[in-house]
Scaffold this motif. Structure first.
Motif, mmCIF file in Angstrom:
data_model
loop_
_atom_site.group_PDB
_atom_site.id
_atom_site.type_symbol
_atom_site.label_atom_id
_atom_site.label_comp_id
_atom_site.label_asym_id
_atom_site.label_seq_id
_atom_site.Cartn_x
_atom_site.Cartn_y
_atom_site.Cartn_z
ATOM 1 N N THR A 30 38.273 28.414 35.364
ATOM 2 C CA THR A 30 38.543 29.602 36.172
ATOM 3 C C THR A 30 40.001 29.979 35.961
ATOM 4 O O THR A 30 40.907 29.192 36.261
ATOM 5 C CB THR A 30 38.308 29.320 37.681
ATOM 6 O OG1 THR A 30 36.941 28.977 37.865
ATOM 7 C CG2 THR A 30 38.638 30.555 38.520
ATOM 8 N N VAL A 31 40.215 31.167 35.406
ATOM 9 C CA VAL A 31 41.581 31.638 35.188
ATOM 10 C C VAL A 31 42.096 32.243 36.500
ATOM 11 O O VAL A 31 41.396 33.018 37.148
ATOM 12 C CB VAL A 31 41.610 32.706 34.068
ATOM 13 C CG1 VAL A 31 42.996 33.322 33.936
ATOM 14 C CG2 VAL A 31 41.160 32.096 32.743
ATOM 15 N N VAL A 32 43.307 31.864 36.871
ATOM 16 C CA VAL A 32 43.940 32.458 38.053
ATOM 17 C C VAL A 32 45.197 33.176 37.578
ATOM 18 O O VAL A 32 46.113 32.559 37.034
ATOM 19 C CB VAL A 32 44.297 31.389 39.109
ATOM 20 C CG1 VAL A 32 44.936 32.053 40.328
ATOM 21 C CG2 VAL A 32 43.049 30.603 39.519
ATOM 22 N N ALA A 33 45.212 34.497 37.757
ATOM 23 C CA ALA A 33 46.380 35.298 37.353
ATOM 24 C C ALA A 33 47.161 35.633 38.622
ATOM 25 O O ALA A 33 47.775 34.740 39.210
ATOM 26 C CB ALA A 33 45.890 36.535 36.602
ATOM 27 N N GLY A 34 47.115 36.888 39.095
ATOM 28 C CA GLY A 34 47.786 37.215 40.362
ATOM 29 C C GLY A 34 47.017 36.681 41.556
ATOM 30 O O GLY A 34 47.577 36.503 42.644
ATOM 31 N N GLY A 35 45.738 36.459 41.382
ATOM 32 C CA GLY A 35 44.921 35.840 42.423
ATOM 33 C C GLY A 35 44.418 36.783 43.504
ATOM 34 O O GLY A 35 43.784 36.335 44.463
ATOM 35 N N THR A 36 44.640 38.088 43.383
ATOM 36 C CA THR A 36 44.242 38.996 44.473
ATOM 37 C C THR A 36 42.722 39.100 44.615
ATOM 38 O O THR A 36 42.228 39.471 45.673
ATOM 39 C CB THR A 36 44.838 40.413 44.293
ATOM 40 O OG1 THR A 36 44.364 40.965 43.060
ATOM 41 C CG2 THR A 36 46.350 40.404 44.306
ATOM 42 N N ILE A 37 41.997 38.763 43.564
ATOM 43 C CA ILE A 37 40.536 38.723 43.660
ATOM 44 C C ILE A 37 40.056 37.274 43.756
ATOM 45 O O ILE A 37 39.262 36.919 44.623
ATOM 46 C CB ILE A 37 39.894 39.392 42.414
ATOM 47 C CG1 ILE A 37 40.177 40.898 42.429
ATOM 48 C CG2 ILE A 37 38.394 39.119 42.358
ATOM 49 C CD1 ILE A 37 39.760 41.620 41.156
ATOM 50 N N VAL A 38 40.582 36.439 42.867
ATOM 51 C CA VAL A 38 39.999 35.108 42.711
ATOM 52 C C VAL A 38 40.376 34.170 43.869
ATOM 53 O O VAL A 38 39.555 33.337 44.297
ATOM 54 C CB VAL A 38 40.364 34.549 41.310
ATOM 55 C CG1 VAL A 38 41.727 33.907 41.272
ATOM 56 C CG2 VAL A 38 39.317 33.585 40.804
ATOM 57 N N VAL A 39 41.579 34.299 44.421
ATOM 58 C CA VAL A 39 41.977 33.376 45.502
ATOM 59 C C VAL A 39 41.137 33.578 46.771
ATOM 60 O O VAL A 39 40.654 32.589 47.355
ATOM 61 C CB VAL A 39 43.504 33.459 45.764
ATOM 62 C CG1 VAL A 39 43.880 32.743 47.056
ATOM 63 C CG2 VAL A 39 44.258 32.839 44.584
ATOM 64 N N ALA A 104 49.158 41.624 41.659
ATOM 65 C CA ALA A 104 48.029 41.844 40.742
ATOM 66 C C ALA A 104 48.534 42.027 39.319
ATOM 67 O O ALA A 104 49.625 42.545 39.094
ATOM 68 C CB ALA A 104 47.270 43.092 41.178
ATOM 69 N N THR A 105 47.712 41.635 38.342
ATOM 70 C CA THR A 105 48.125 41.718 36.938
ATOM 71 C C THR A 105 47.197 42.612 36.119
ATOM 72 O O THR A 105 46.066 42.894 36.518
ATOM 73 C CB THR A 105 48.119 40.319 36.288
ATOM 74 O OG1 THR A 105 46.762 39.857 36.221
ATOM 75 C CG2 THR A 105 48.983 39.330 37.058
ATOM 76 N N LEU A 106 47.706 42.983 34.962
ATOM 77 C CA LEU A 106 46.910 43.769 34.012
ATOM 78 C C LEU A 106 45.660 42.995 33.587
ATOM 79 O O LEU A 106 44.544 43.524 33.581
ATOM 80 C CB LEU A 106 47.766 44.094 32.784
ATOM 81 C CG LEU A 106 47.054 44.799 31.642
ATOM 82 C CD1 LEU A 106 46.894 46.280 31.955
ATOM 83 C CD2 LEU A 106 47.807 44.622 30.341
ATOM 84 N N GLY A 121 38.657 47.887 38.892
ATOM 85 C CA GLY A 121 39.239 47.779 37.557
ATOM 86 C C GLY A 121 39.753 49.118 37.073
ATOM 87 O O GLY A 121 39.443 49.563 35.966
ATOM 88 N N ASP A 122 40.608 49.745 37.883
ATOM 89 C CA ASP A 122 41.084 51.102 37.547
ATOM 90 C C ASP A 122 41.815 51.168 36.213
ATOM 91 O O ASP A 122 41.719 52.144 35.486
ATOM 92 C CB ASP A 122 42.052 51.609 38.622
ATOM 93 C CG ASP A 122 41.348 51.874 39.932
ATOM 94 O OD1 ASP A 122 40.116 51.788 39.987
ATOM 95 O OD2 ASP A 122 42.068 52.171 40.904
ATOM 96 N N LEU A 123 42.595 50.102 35.907
ATOM 97 C CA LEU A 123 43.392 50.154 34.679
ATOM 98 C C LEU A 123 42.497 50.194 33.447
ATOM 99 O O LEU A 123 42.898 50.646 32.379
ATOM 100 C CB LEU A 123 44.336 48.950 34.597
ATOM 101 C CG LEU A 123 45.332 48.795 35.746
ATOM 102 C CD1 LEU A 123 46.179 47.548 35.530
ATOM 103 C CD2 LEU A 123 46.228 50.015 35.891
#
Ligand SMILES: Cc1cc2nc3c(=O)[nH]c(=O)nc-3n(C[C@H](O)[C@H](O)[C@H](O)COP(=O)(O)OP(=O)(O)OC[C@H]3O[C@@H](n4cnc5c(N)ncnc54)[C@H](O)[C@@H]3O)c2cc1C
Length: 265
Positions: A30-39, A104-106, A121-123
């Motif tokens: 499980t990749v955790v980037a900014g975590g705004t969804i996954v955390v 949040a990240t790209l 997923g606006d970007l």
């Protein structure tokens, strides 16, 4: 009696190379980037990672602008994109609020799992309009794909490293969202002209953003923004969710597409 919880192995790579090695073939990761969804998913127990790869120190947060091309690392915060070429800049400014945009990240936006209650997923739409290429790692090694191809097959099983695009001659964005800082965008339409070609992407009208080829072809043939916008329902099939009905989306989309195409010229 409470059930037994399996421990999560947490890996914090400190370079791009380490991140690729830690991800491996993506199995059980499980990749955790900014975590705004996954955390929140982990917090609420809907997701129980066996192996969590935290990308915060992997050196993937960077923006390079050279010789008419822009390259953006996957861990670049959405707030860092706000001044980049349109329609990416405008789309980034439109995401949530400053607290979310700084976290949040790209890469997280590109790999956001389709939302049950709302699109997120606006970007993706902006990157489709810009004709972005995505560099990723996973089974078979590193590869580069057009963003719309990656979104059709789904980015699952890939570690997104960076995206790159040629700076457009013009870009425009048109969206609708509720006037609340924490609200999600309902629909986001992006258009860009690069090297004379106009490309259009839409998010919020399906599980992931889509390239709108029928609109693009109609616009290339006649140059009529309104007539081209009328083709949008050939490209996407709007759905009901907590934010808006399919009916509302179907009525609103041609207006947003028309605006984005008109604003290009
Ligand atoms: C209040 C609120 C409002 C929001 N409003 C919007 C909005 O208006 N528009 C919008 O688009 N989004 C919105 N979001 C959703 C979210 O913040 C963004 O999509 C964000 O860009 C996700 O990035 P992240 O780094 O936080 O992702 P994470 O939560 O870290 O990850 C998201 C998913 O992507 C995967 N992932 C992350 N990075 C990578 C990578 N490099 N390679 C492979 N997989 C990866 C993760 O495993 C996970 O499945 C909102 C969220 C909140 C909480």
């Amino acid at each position: 009696m409470a059930g037994t919880l399996e421990a999560t192995e947490v890996v914090v790579p400190t370079s791009r190379q380490d991140a690729v090695a830690a991800f491996g073939d993506g199995g059980d990761v499980t990749v955790v980037a900014g975590g705004t969804i996954v955390v929140p998913e982990i917090t609420h127990g809907r997701l129980r990672p066996r192996r969590a790869v935290l990308l915060g120190k992997a050196g993937l947060a960077h923006v390079t602008r050279e010789r008419g091309r822009t390259t953006i690392g996957a861990m670049t915060a959405v707030s860092e994109l706000e001044g980049l070429p349109e329609p990416l800049g405008a789309t980034a400014r439109n995401v949530a609020d400053i607290e979310v945009r700084r976290q949040a990240t790209l890469g997280g936006n590109l790999c956001a799992p389709p939302g049950v209650e709302s699109p997120r997923g606006d970007l993706q739409a902006a990157l489709i309009a810009l004709g972005a290429q995505v560099r990723s790692a996973g089974p078979g090694g590193e590869r580069t794909d057009p963003v719309e191809d990656l979104l059709v097959t789904g980015p699952e099983g890939r570690l997104v490293l960076e995206v790159e695009f040629a700076d457009p001659q013009a870009g425009a964005q048109s969206s609708v969202r509720r006037p609340h800082a924490h609200a999600y965008t309902i629909l986001n339409v992006c258009a860009a002209r690069t090297g004379g070609e106009v490309r259009v992407g839409v998010s919020g009208a399906g599980p992931r953003a889509a390239r709108c080829r029928a609109v693009e072809e109609a616009f290339a043939q006649a140059g009529d923004a309104e007539a081209a916008a009328a083709r949008i329902l050939d490209d996407v099939t709007p759905h009901d969710d907590a934010l808006a009905s399919a009916w509302y989306r179907s009525r609103t989309l041609p207006v947003l597409v028309g605006r984005a195409l008109t604003d290009l010229s």
